[in-house]
Design a protein around this motif. Structure first.
Motif, mmCIF file in Angstrom:
data_model
loop_
_atom_site.group_PDB
_atom_site.id
_atom_site.type_symbol
_atom_site.label_atom_id
_atom_site.label_comp_id
_atom_site.label_asym_id
_atom_site.label_seq_id
_atom_site.Cartn_x
_atom_site.Cartn_y
_atom_site.Cartn_z
ATOM 1 N N ALA A 94 0.774 -1.464 -0.514
ATOM 2 C CA ALA A 94 -0.128 0.052 0.233
ATOM 3 C C ALA A 94 0.940 1.342 -0.606
ATOM 4 N N ALA A 95 1.962 1.189 0.817
ATOM 5 C CA ALA A 95 2.679 2.527 0.708
ATOM 6 C C ALA A 95 3.384 2.426 -0.440
ATOM 7 N N SER A 96 3.802 1.485 -1.424
ATOM 8 C CA SER A 96 4.305 1.736 -2.799
ATOM 9 C C SER A 96 3.781 2.204 -3.741
ATOM 10 N N TYR A 97 2.416 1.918 -3.566
ATOM 11 C CA TYR A 97 1.202 2.913 -4.174
ATOM 12 C C TYR A 97 1.438 4.085 -4.098
ATOM 13 N N PHE A 98 1.038 4.452 -2.516
ATOM 14 C CA PHE A 98 0.866 5.533 -2.549
ATOM 15 C C PHE A 98 1.825 6.295 -2.832
ATOM 16 N N SER A 99 3.036 5.884 -2.532
ATOM 17 C CA SER A 99 3.894 6.695 -2.787
ATOM 18 C C SER A 99 3.973 7.282 -4.509
ATOM 19 N N VAL A 100 3.556 6.041 -5.516
ATOM 20 C CA VAL A 100 3.750 6.711 -6.347
ATOM 21 C C VAL A 100 2.645 8.553 -6.976
ATOM 22 N N ALA A 101 2.325 8.892 -6.012
ATOM 23 C CA ALA A 101 1.883 9.748 -5.807
ATOM 24 C C ALA A 101 2.574 10.730 -5.538
ATOM 25 N N VAL A 102 3.315 10.119 -4.149
ATOM 26 C CA VAL A 102 4.646 11.362 -3.760
ATOM 27 C C VAL A 102 5.102 11.573 -5.054
ATOM 28 N N PHE A 103 6.577 10.631 -5.325
ATOM 29 C CA PHE A 103 7.310 10.979 -6.443
ATOM 30 C C PHE A 103 7.085 11.316 -7.700
ATOM 31 N N GLY A 104 5.403 10.718 -8.437
ATOM 32 C CA GLY A 104 4.667 11.311 -9.587
ATOM 33 C C GLY A 104 4.969 13.215 -9.122
ATOM 34 N N MET A 146 15.719 5.303 -3.602
ATOM 35 C CA MET A 146 14.297 5.843 -3.411
ATOM 36 C C MET A 146 13.277 5.082 -3.172
ATOM 37 N N ALA A 147 13.199 4.444 -4.271
ATOM 38 C CA ALA A 147 12.185 3.260 -4.828
ATOM 39 C C ALA A 147 11.799 2.155 -3.382
ATOM 40 N N PHE A 148 12.822 1.656 -2.788
ATOM 41 C CA PHE A 148 12.573 0.832 -1.752
ATOM 42 C C PHE A 148 13.007 1.541 -0.373
ATOM 43 N N MET A 149 13.114 2.799 -0.254
ATOM 44 C CA MET A 149 12.821 3.163 1.244
ATOM 45 C C MET A 149 11.968 3.139 1.720
ATOM 46 N N TYR A 150 10.811 3.399 1.781
ATOM 47 C CA TYR A 150 9.591 4.272 2.585
ATOM 48 C C TYR A 150 8.691 2.751 3.139
ATOM 49 N N PRO A 151 8.528 1.965 2.102
ATOM 50 C CA PRO A 151 7.469 0.980 2.634
ATOM 51 C C PRO A 151 8.164 0.136 3.001
ATOM 52 N N SER A 152 8.807 -0.385 3.133
ATOM 53 C CA SER A 152 9.203 -1.598 4.252
ATOM 54 C C SER A 152 9.330 -0.973 5.597
ATOM 55 N N LEU A 153 9.974 -0.054 6.053
ATOM 56 C CA LEU A 153 10.267 0.605 7.005
ATOM 57 C C LEU A 153 8.872 1.251 7.809
ATOM 58 N N MET A 154 8.138 1.682 6.871
ATOM 59 C CA MET A 154 6.753 2.193 7.444
ATOM 60 C C MET A 154 6.062 1.534 7.403
ATOM 61 N N ALA A 155 5.852 0.315 7.370
ATOM 62 C CA ALA A 155 5.213 -1.536 6.992
ATOM 63 C C ALA A 155 5.667 -2.271 8.634
ATOM 64 N N HIS A 156 7.166 -2.281 8.804
ATOM 65 C CA HIS A 156 7.917 -2.262 10.206
ATOM 66 C C HIS A 156 7.063 -2.107 11.310
ATOM 67 N N GLY A 178 18.533 8.192 4.863
ATOM 68 C CA GLY A 178 18.182 8.028 3.517
ATOM 69 C C GLY A 178 18.409 9.030 3.391
ATOM 70 N N VAL A 179 17.596 10.576 3.297
ATOM 71 C CA VAL A 179 17.008 11.701 3.771
ATOM 72 C C VAL A 179 17.707 12.700 3.623
ATOM 73 N N ALA A 180 18.464 12.084 4.892
ATOM 74 C CA ALA A 180 19.714 13.586 4.567
ATOM 75 C C ALA A 180 19.951 13.156 3.379
ATOM 76 N N ALA A 181 20.407 11.804 2.871
ATOM 77 C CA ALA A 181 21.262 12.011 1.641
ATOM 78 C C ALA A 181 20.734 12.579 0.296
ATOM 79 N N PHE A 182 19.551 12.626 0.509
ATOM 80 C CA PHE A 182 18.209 12.930 -0.477
ATOM 81 C C PHE A 182 18.162 14.121 -0.605
ATOM 82 N N SER A 183 17.978 14.900 0.755
ATOM 83 C CA SER A 183 18.073 16.553 0.840
ATOM 84 C C SER A 183 18.918 17.144 -0.156
ATOM 85 N N VAL A 184 20.738 16.436 0.544
ATOM 86 C CA VAL A 184 21.880 16.769 -0.440
ATOM 87 C C VAL A 184 21.930 16.879 -1.719
ATOM 88 N N PHE A 185 20.584 15.538 -2.627
ATOM 89 C CA PHE A 185 20.966 15.708 -4.039
ATOM 90 C C PHE A 185 19.358 16.944 -4.140
#
Length: 411
Positions: free
Chosen positions: A144-154, A313-323, A225-232
């Motif tokens: 579910a988090a993967s599908y939802f994040s399609v909106a975020v990254f889209g 980033m595609a693999f970053m959030y869903p598993s941690l959220m579900a965990h 992961g977010v800290a690294a992405f924020s630099v990007f």
């Protein structure tokens, strides 16, 4: 009326429903706003306000600090007033502050508005993420988090392209105002989410704390992961032009397209391979992408890095959220998620201030290298504190823990 407990414990329950799609559509429009702002703020700070890389870092930190202060209270507000209201109010606040940002004549004015925007974004995201978890079967939350994040990254992918098209050379007022309209439109779209799916907690968890314990170590990993992405994201708009590109919109689009494709095609992968492997892949590939940016100051290097960071980033959030969600009772869900998502902002502050300061003093390439190091720190925390190999769980805790929820008053 279908209860949340029944929905979450029924293995045959549908995941993609009209309420799920309504929440996701609102998030897509809202993150179009975020995407426009991502490419506009750094240029505005450096070119109009003359504040340099450290000024860019301060805007990230102001946004994040305000959200961090608000996050521990947002879960309680979502429980009391409902997730829908949290989304509406958050998107409205962010939209107004975003629209006014282009009128700033000094950095301190922009920092105040970015702080207000941080409050709004935090409320919008906590409300949406919690509602998505409410609507998801217990054994499909990473999906579910993967599908939802399609909106975020889209939204984050399309927004920068649209933003640079509007901005041109210096149309900052128009660009910020347009971004604000997207956020206000997202607030309006929340009305399409049926009231019947919104819930309040009747019996708060005993001894509830402002920061939920179950979110702390997973949150530290997320923050890395977010800290690294924020630099990007913060350095890319200006850095792209130093290597001969006209802007960073195309790079953000490629990054986002890779994320979206993997989140759709591989939505079920995080639950199949587990959080340990999924998040390890994320942190290693993000670190690799930043290393490429540091080592190859050429246009082709940025295109390759955008793809690699997108994979991570595609693999970053869903598993941690579900965990996190599966480790708490349902009446603790909003509190746990608000605490967990707070680490988005913790990571942004680390990336904005610490790594932004490194970029200011030693150059953007060294800042990218620093982001890689932060990813490796997060990897060690993941393997030692979050999901050590001998304790990774396959059965969600919350599937056996009853909900204590009720419809929002007036439904």
């Amino acid at each position: 009326m279908e209860s949340v407990t029944q929905h979450n414990s029924d293995p045959t329950a549908r995941l993609i429903t009209r309420p799920f799609l309504s929440v996701t559509l609102s998030a897509l429009v809202f993150f179009m706003y975020i995407g426009i702002v991502i490419v506009t703020v750094p240029r505005f700070v450096e070119e109009e306000l003359g504040a340099g890389e450290f000024g860019v870092g301060l805007t990230l930190a102001a946004f994040a600090a305000a959200a961090i202060v608000a996050r521990p209270f947002l879960g309680k507000l979502g429980d009391r007033y409902g997730r829908r209201k949290l989304m509406m109010v958050g998107a409205t606040i962010a939209g107004v502050a975003g629209a006014l940002s282009g009128l700033s004549n000094a950095l301190w004015q922009l920092l105040i508005l970015r702080s207000i925007t941080g409050l709004g974004e935090a409320a919008m995201f906590v409300g949406a993420a919690t509602l998505i978890a409410d609507l998801s079967p217990a054994d499909r939350r990473a999906e579910a988090a993967s599908y939802f994040s399609v909106a975020v990254f889209g939204g984050i992918g399309l927004g920068p392209v649209f933003g640079e098209w509007i901005l041109q050379d210096d149309r900052y007022v128009l660009t910020f105002a347009t971004a604000g309209l997207f956020s206000l439109a997202a607030a309006a779209l929340v009305t399409g989410v049926p009231k019947r799916v919104d819930r309040q907690t009747v019996a708060p968890a005993a001894g509830a704390r402002l920061i939920h314990r179950a979110a702390i170590w997973p949150g530290v990993v997320l923050a890395s992961g977010v800290a690294a992405f924020s630099v990007f994201s913060a350095f890319l708009p200006d850095y792209a032009r130093t290597v001969g590109l006209s802007g960073a919109g195309g790079l953000f689009l490629v990054y986002s397209a890779v994320c979206v494709m993997l989140r759709i095609v591989g939505a079920k992968v995080p639950e199949r391979i587990g959080a340990r492997l999924s998040v390890s892949i994320a942190l290693i590939t993000i670190a690799l992408g930043l290393l490429i940016m540091a080592a190859v100051p050429e246009a082709w290097g940025l295109w390759v890095a955008a793809v690699v960071v997108g994979i991570g980033m595609a693999f970053m959030y869903p598993s941690l959220m579900a965990h996190v969600v599966n480790d708490v009772a349902e009446n603790e869900r909003a509190s746990a998620l608000s605490s967990f998502t707070m680490f988005f902002e913790v990571g942004t502050i680390v990336g904005g201030l610490a790594l932004g300061g490194v970029g200011e003093l030693l150059g953007k390439r060294v800042g990218f290298l620093g982001g890689s190091v932060v990813c490796l720190i997060g990897l060690s925390v993941l393997l030692l504190r979050v999901v050590p190999k001998h304790v990774e769980q396959t059965v969600p805790h919350s599937a056996a823990r009853p909900a204590q929820l009720s419809p929002v008053a007036g439904d």
